[in-house]
Design an enzyme around this catalytic site. Sequence first.
Site, PDB file in Angstrom:
ATOM      1  N   ASN A 143      56.301  92.039   5.730  1.00 25.49           N
ATOM      2  CA  ASN A 143      56.135  92.877   4.538  1.00 25.49           C
ATOM      3  C   ASN A 143      56.769  92.163   3.360  1.00 25.49           C
ATOM      4  OD1 ASN A 143      54.938  95.026   5.816  1.00 25.49           O
ATOM      5  ND2 ASN A 143      56.868  96.143   6.138  1.00 25.49           N
ATOM      6  N   ARG A 187      51.632  96.408  10.775  1.00 17.69           N
ATOM      7  CA  ARG A 187      52.117  95.157  11.367  1.00 17.69           C
ATOM      8  C   ARG A 187      51.910  95.098  12.885  1.00 17.69           C
ATOM      9  NH1 ARG A 187      57.996  94.562   9.376  1.00 17.69           N
ATOM     10  NH2 ARG A 187      57.800  96.819   9.663  1.00 17.69           N
TER      11      ARG A 187
END
Lengths: 807, 334
Positions: free
Chosen positions: A36, A18
Amino acid sequence: MPIEEIRICGTVQGVGFRPTVYRLAKACELKGNICNDGEGVLIQASGSKTSIEKFIHRLYAECPPLAKIDRLKRTPYQGKFDYDDFVISDSITTKVKTEIAPDAATCPQCQKEVFDPLSRYYRYPFTNCTNCGPRLSIIRAIPYDRDNTSMAAFSMCPQCKQEYNDVTNRRFHAQPVACYTCGPQVWLERADGKPITAAMFSMVDDIDAVCSLLQKGEIVAIKGLSGFHIACDATNEAVVQKLRDRKRRVRKPFALMARDIKIIEKYCILNPKERELLESPAAPIVLLGIREWGLGNGNREISSQEKFPAIAKSVAPGQNTLGFMLPYTPLHHLILRRMERPIVLTSGNISDEPQCIDNNEAKTKLNKIADYFIFHNRDILNRVDDSVVRVVNDNSKGNTQSKRLLTLRRARGYAPAPLNLPPGFKKVAPILGMGGELKNTFCLLQNGRAVLSQYLGDLENAATFQAYQEALHLYLNLFEHHPKIIAIDKHPEYLSSKLGKELANANQIKLENIQHHHAHIAACMAENNIPLNTSPILGIALDGLGYGEDETIWGGEFLLVDYRQFTRLATFKPIAMIGGEKAIYQPWRNTYAHLISDFNWQELEQKYSNLEIINFLESKPLFLLNQLQQKQINSPLASSVGRLFDAVAAAIGICPEECSYEGQAAIEMEALINNKNLENCEKNQTYPFQIKNLDKIYYMDPHPMWKALLNDLQFHVGQQIIATKFHLSLANAITRIVDLLRQKYPIDRVALTGGVFQNKTLLQQTTRYLSSLGIKILTHSLIPPNDSNLSLGQIVIAAARNVKEKS
Amino acid sequence: LAHGSGGKAMQDLIDDIFVDTFDNPILSQLEDQASFNIASLMEHGDKLALTTDSYVVDPLFFPGSDIGELAINGTVNDLAVSGAKPLYLTCSVILEEGFSVETLRRVATSMKSAAKKAGVQIVTGDTKVVHRGAADKLFINTTGIGIIRPDVCISANNIQPGDAVIINGELGNHGAAILIARGELALETDIESDCQPLHDLVKTILDICPEVRAMRDATRGGLATVVNEFALSSNVGIRLKEECIPVCEEVKGVCEILGLDPLYLANEGKLVVVVGSKNAETVLAAMHSHPFGKNARIIGEVISSPTGVVLLKTSFGSDRILDMLVGEQLPRIC
Ligand SMILES: [Fe+3]
Ligand SMILES: [Mg+2]
Ligand SMILES: [Zn+2]
Ligand SMILES: [Zn+2]
């Protein structure tokens, strides 16, 4: 501005994915978010067409080292969108299936910080970031958050917390982040319990003192990343021998660790693929060919300008390779900082037990082996052994320069990374494969993927069996796996089979019995992405022993298989294992059984009365053995190629009396082969095998091979040449039988599997010969060819048998 | 002997061989059943033990013993390990047509002397002759009755962590002797079957320690099987120490060459006793005082986990799982 939704699946959680997306999105001036969720990560991004393209391109190029993009799907997005910046959103609460990543070796940036006096991580042995550090070894439960790891015992100091929360930091959401102030610590103890005084070493710290101890010839137990090791100076014959005596490990080679590649290169010849593997995040033990003078008789003058000591002979007796690894934690880097020589770094256990992972356990079990202990207080929750790999020529591509990884032991750095299964396995119910008995692993099939456990070892050992059950329990929890089917090996005495039956009974789960060699072959097919509804493939599974369909013992099988069933087309001539299991440890029993199966012993004795092996066998109670065999008392027939290797090895004088570790005879015989001999022998005649017909199947009769081999011995042909000729002959014979079979059956693909194909020479030669027939060869790479792959084979077969027909 | 020789011929046979040989007041009544006075039985205790076993050993005669002695001692021992005093046995014999009367007489004589040593009476019996091939030479079934001492409670379910496991002597002799005799192996050994009645040794043990937890004779499947049964029944673990398990050199040698594990070989005069650790030494000393227990050893201890499992501590210091075998000893290792 177009808005796109980008769905990414693969290893993308808990590996710094990320932040990378965040950084790249910013750089490409995208707006939107990333989060996520249960399937991986989901990105919504708005920007110009070119900047989105650039973003995707860079995402592949700059993917974090531990991340892996399996699938990336882009769709135009029409929903609500009100971002004027790019942000990381909280995980969507629909079950996040955080991937449990393998442990990873210290990354270059962390290494740099550890040796940077100005860094706050200077000499801190637990430095890590999202690109490196512990994962599987410290996890207790899901999700993968610090609270569910053994780092829960340490609360972050403000500085660490700040790095942890900073999206732009390499340690953003790195769960094990820690420093001197807040993290785990290391200390040195003496095995005899006496105190260590600072005056004993004028060293920087306890870790540095370890280096001095090793240099002085002491044996030190080191608590590492995922288990205890025992270390000593690998160039000090006396201490290596002392370690062998204390560990009661007669001949099995020791693994080595060296500070850097340069040191390794003094002893071994490295190709680029081997270098790449050594330096990879998995940092496995790589078996490397010994330079001729690397293990010379302490002979240092040859060709080396730099002075360096030879590796002690007792590190790897009877081998032509050394197993080297590079430091993979800051602790190892720090210990080896001043160490110019390789060290032995072998697992910290007693005899066949799994490595110790607990401080107290290590203190009681290893204090007769080690003189010193270096402990730390970060608990190891999961025991993960060092992985072992080697590099082979990928002859199937017709290009000898092409190199291929061959995994021998899949553990630290590789497990539990899931394997994507071939087409057809997507919509299969969860399945648990229990594995075999030796080199055991288990395997979970879930959502079209296979999660193969780390190598767990030989279950007959009680502590290993216990560890197997614990690991199984952990994985079932971590992956929230509830099997609908349990698949086991057909061998009724395998402890894994017995446990599988119990579990199936207790929980009313369907049980599938899978034939050993079918499982080997199916594992090879799955690794090579052969789809579920494949046309038949010829599998060649050569190994020690597996329980056969006819309740005899198999081990040299040519099976025409798909994932559901198999037909046995050919095998090796079944030979008695006189004295049952004893034949596994005493190679001479196999030599004798092979010789009397087709020769008249009296004639042999006369004709070859001067041969060492004949004299050796004559010293055994042969009359008794004959009767055992004739009356079939504890003398099961086995079509085992493993035993054939034992028989040949013993015949040429390689540990005829007793093996001190599994496969020793075959391994030491292979070690006799070098390229020069290979080339020479190929031109000459090899030993013939005869292909015969028995009950509608072919079998390979080694009788003529033995004749020729005995004659060679008679003519004093050297051990090395005979060993080489035998390997070539076997590859030849395999090829001939395949050629014969393909006249009757449609065979265009051949899978090579089973423990015997750990043998590099046999694998390479067989691949080469078969490819020249125009056959496509399937071999193993990430999955070991040995019994560690059974659990994978078991789940795919069980899946295929239970999937709705031709979906 | 001819098949179907019923009536008078059979009567003569039984008279001739068994009744004459066994010669005791109950049997010689030749009723279809034996009858006993209950009150006299109850002098020994208030619980009856009943057991039955069939003996089909091949060969019928082997070093150290024969099928007849085995048929007595096997059943006597099954009674004895429950803490019972063995009293009466039945004896049922199946003969293959053509079996020699002479041999039968030898077996009967052997049974008689074994019964005498074991202090039991053979009180009723039966004999059948079957067609050639319908049975192999001679099968014997014996059923035994004994009375359990009131002061004991012996059960495989009683075992507790910390208990000691004791064996009364060297293991594997019977299995090895049979194998050698049967296989006609060209093996010159002095290995003899350990066939012996254990009732008196059991009495010696129980006299000094009535609170024995569990006791079983290690017959077929050997020591390994008995301790596995213990571990399962009591839901405990048992750790045996390899170096403490007595196996005579000859048996070791035979096992080494044949590739057999003496811990799985049959015995016919060995019992495994589990006692609380505080009684271990006392019991051991008592056993040493008895001729059938002079080589007794403490061979292991009971542990709380893992449960249901037997571990063998090897000389290397690691524990091997000593499992119950599903079938024959079959190589497992790849
Ligand atoms: Fe195998
Ligand atoms: Mg019985
Ligand atoms: Zn790092
Ligand atoms: Zn900190």
